[in-house]
Design a protein around this motif. Structure first.
Motif, PDB file in Angstrom:
ATOM      1  N   LEU A 135       0.691  -1.531   0.089  1.00  0.00           N
ATOM      2  CA  LEU A 135      -0.082  -0.064  -0.162  1.00  0.00           C
ATOM      3  C   LEU A 135       1.071   1.332   0.022  1.00  0.00           C
ATOM      4  O   LEU A 135       0.385   2.373  -0.794  1.00  0.00           O
ATOM      5  CB  LEU A 135      -0.867  -0.101   1.232  1.00  0.00           C
ATOM      6  CG  LEU A 135      -1.259   1.183   1.405  1.00  0.00           C
ATOM      7  CD1 LEU A 135      -2.561   1.318   0.972  1.00  0.00           C
ATOM      8  CD2 LEU A 135      -2.214   1.052   2.644  1.00  0.00           C
ATOM      9  N   THR A 168       1.477   4.171  -3.266  1.00  0.00           N
ATOM     10  CA  THR A 168       1.214   5.447  -3.348  1.00  0.00           C
ATOM     11  C   THR A 168       1.903   6.168  -4.536  1.00  0.00           C
ATOM     12  O   THR A 168       1.818   8.066  -4.568  1.00  0.00           O
ATOM     13  CB  THR A 168       1.070   5.993  -1.684  1.00  0.00           C
ATOM     14  OG1 THR A 168       2.747   6.147  -1.354  1.00  0.00           O
ATOM     15  CG2 THR A 168       0.379   5.320  -0.907  1.00  0.00           C
ATOM     16  N   ALA A 178      -4.108   3.440   5.821  1.00  0.00           N
ATOM     17  CA  ALA A 178      -5.101   4.181   4.592  1.00  0.00           C
ATOM     18  C   ALA A 178      -5.028   5.682   4.996  1.00  0.00           C
ATOM     19  O   ALA A 178      -5.165   6.874   3.994  1.00  0.00           O
ATOM     20  CB  ALA A 178      -5.697   3.146   3.634  1.00  0.00           C
ATOM     21  N   VAL A 200      -2.920  11.115  -1.391  1.00  0.00           N
ATOM     22  CA  VAL A 200      -3.058   9.488  -1.724  1.00  0.00           C
ATOM     23  C   VAL A 200      -4.737   9.451  -2.061  1.00  0.00           C
ATOM     24  O   VAL A 200      -5.587   9.850  -1.371  1.00  0.00           O
ATOM     25  CB  VAL A 200      -2.141   8.456  -1.229  1.00  0.00           C
ATOM     26  CG1 VAL A 200      -2.712   7.429  -3.129  1.00  0.00           C
ATOM     27  CG2 VAL A 200      -1.250   8.731  -1.605  1.00  0.00           C
ATOM     28  N   ILE A 217      -7.449   6.816  -2.315  1.00  0.00           N
ATOM     29  CA  ILE A 217      -7.686   5.096  -2.356  1.00  0.00           C
ATOM     30  C   ILE A 217      -8.606   4.950  -1.861  1.00  0.00           C
ATOM     31  O   ILE A 217      -9.774   5.286  -0.679  1.00  0.00           O
ATOM     32  CB  ILE A 217      -7.032   4.730  -0.745  1.00  0.00           C
ATOM     33  CG1 ILE A 217      -5.225   5.316  -0.606  1.00  0.00           C
ATOM     34  CG2 ILE A 217      -7.168   3.275  -0.104  1.00  0.00           C
ATOM     35  CD1 ILE A 217      -4.600   4.781   0.702  1.00  0.00           C
ATOM     36  N   ILE A 224      -6.091   2.500  -5.462  1.00  0.00           N
ATOM     37  CA  ILE A 224      -4.319   2.872  -4.916  1.00  0.00           C
ATOM     38  C   ILE A 224      -4.565   4.085  -5.919  1.00  0.00           C
ATOM     39  O   ILE A 224      -3.972   3.493  -6.935  1.00  0.00           O
ATOM     40  CB  ILE A 224      -3.283   2.874  -4.435  1.00  0.00           C
ATOM     41  CG1 ILE A 224      -4.217   2.126  -2.658  1.00  0.00           C
ATOM     42  CG2 ILE A 224      -2.808   3.741  -3.879  1.00  0.00           C
ATOM     43  CD1 ILE A 224      -3.625   0.443  -2.704  1.00  0.00           C
TER      44      ILE A 224
END
Ligand code: EPZ
Length: 430
Positions: free
Chosen positions: A181, A185, A206, A214, A216, A226
């Motif tokens: 994750l 980004t 997140a 970002v 998401i 993402i």
């Protein structure tokens, strides 16, 4: 080396403030590597693991300032960390550091994403199992990282940057989800992570990444989409309350009897554990400032659980559950499906008089009428705190050795328990 002495038999009554979650604070601190702006984290717990990660991040070049003492109404409010990774001066995370704390391996994704290269020691096995990192590496490879293993180190390169991709994890992994994750980004384009871990700490990271700019989708679900960004911005984020600390104190109240408010606790983050606790005959109510847990003199009913990824019963509460049902009025069966060797507490609980039989991944716990205090040894973080729970309900004195394991993940443990009526003290020896 410090020891904790507990004289059992006291009920717990009062209020316990829940600290920020260790397992969210660590990846949140690591997320600071993704931006040259300042990331401010509030409610960071004061723990040995946080201090060790601070050293690791400083070694990469992160400037870290911690706010001084504040005139707040509660001394329990966590610390505020300001982390700025303006210049990453070293992309190596050495063995001496990574081997002491596995979560530091998660610097890998952010370092490759931001710097195009990283050299991070393999963490090695640990007391609770072999704990491979294949899912982390496969995920990062799918984003275009070239990875080789040399002399115990992962050498990763992505000279032209990472590129978004679709990644389906064959198994749920908290750490691999964090790593991929965070890397995604700064990847070009869109990344889809399927079978992502849904643990609240992943959601917390997140949410922070969203504040850092970002996009998401799917936070809290097993599919995360993402949109990679060219650069991330600074942000201010408060660490989510610790659901494992919450569950631990809830089980402790169930063990001793009493009535305690767990301030700041979030029911939805540990519903499966609270359901199991309810089946033991313990009352759990939502109140304005958290959760109220109480058990009057009623017997502890036996209860069987199986650990599962979130939202199932957490492996990080398995040992505490086992400690509680050692005194149940019948037989409980506890199955550990996440880690293959997470039963070190069994032998130590037996020293206090528990009757537990192990067969592979399953422990059968026959409730006994009483436990007796004895000297025991802490072996890992959650196993250690299960000994604290057992000691609180045992007759007489228990001395827990090697308590540095507890200091890795429980902030002000003795103080929080003592304020609710427990007899807990620490002795330090050179
Ligand atoms: C996190 O560890 C937590 N650590 C652990 O808490 C927790 O027990 C665990 O998640 C499960 O909830 C932190 O958040 C710092 P995993 P992690 O990757 O990420 C296998 C504590 O006491 N696996 O979700 O290392 C692995 O062996 C600690 O606070 C692979 O096979 O756990 C395990 O069987 C202990 N390959 C399962 O997946 C991989 O590449 C789940 O592990 C990665 C994992």
């Amino acid at each position: 080396m410090d020891r904790i002495k507990i004289v059992g038999g006291h009920k717990l009554n009062g209020l316990i403030p829940i600290s920020g979650a260790k397992n969210a604070a660590l990846p949140l601190m690591i997320a600071s590597l993704l931006t040259d702006d300042r990331l401010t984290l509030k409610n960071v717990p004061n723990l040995a693991d946080v201090n060790l990660l601070s050293r690791i991040l400083r070694n990469h070049g992160v400037d870290l300032a911690v706010d001084g003492k504040r005139a707040t109404p509660s001394a329990y409010i966590g610390e505020t960390f300001h982390l700025t990774a303006r210049d990453i001066v070293d992309t190596t995370a050495p063995y001496e550091m990574v081997s002491r704390m596995r979560a530091s391996f998660w610097v890998l994704g952010p370092l490759i994403a931001r710097m195009g290269r990283a050299r991070v020691s393999l963490p090695g096995g640990c007391a609770i199992g072999t704990r491979p990192v294949d899912l982390h590496l496969e995920g990062l490879k799918a984003l275009g990282a070239e990875i080789e293993i040399d002399a115990g180190y992962v050498i990763a390169k992505a000279p032209n940057g990472l590129v978004g991709n679709r990644i389906t994890f064959p198994k749920v992994s908290v750490g691999a989800t964090h790593n991929v994750l965070m890397a995604a980004t700064l990847a070009k384009g869109e990344t889809l992570i399927e079978n992502a871990a849904r643990e609240p700490e992943v959601g917390d990271v997140a949410e922070c990444l969203v504040k850092m700019g970002v996009e998401i989708e799917g936070i809290g679900t097993s599919t995360l989409k993402i949109q990679g960004a060219d650069r991330l911005e600074g942000a201010v984020h408060s660490v989510v309350p610790d659901r494992i600390e919450t569950g631990t104190f809830a089980f402790a109240v169930a063990a001793t009897g009493g009535d305690v408010i767990l301030e700041g606790a979030r029911r939805e983050h540990l519903q499966a554990a609270l359901d199991a606790l309810g089946r033991t005959g313990t009352k759990v109510e939502s109140v304005a400032n958290g959760l109220r847990v109480s058990r009057n003199g009623a017997a502890i009913s036996p209860v069987s659980v199986e650990t599962q990824p979130f939202p199932g019963f957490p492996t990080d509460l398995q040992a505490q559950m086992m400690a509680l049902v050692t005194r149940a009025s019948g037989t409980s069966v506890i199955r550990e499906t996440i880690f293959e060797n997470r039963f070190m507490h069994v032998q130590e609980l037996a020293r206090l008089g528990a009757d537990i039989h192990l067969h592979g991944d399953t422990a059968t716990v026959n409730g006994v009428k009483k436990l007796r205090g004895a000297p025991v040894m802490a072996t890992d973080l959650r196993a250690s705190v299960s000994l604290v729970i057992a000691a609180l309900m045992a007759e007489g004195e228990t001395v827990i050795n090697r308590v540095y394991h507890l200091d890795r993940g429980f902030e002000r443990l003795e103080e929080k328990l003592t304020r609710c009526g427990a007899e807990v003290s620490r002795t330090s020896e050179a």
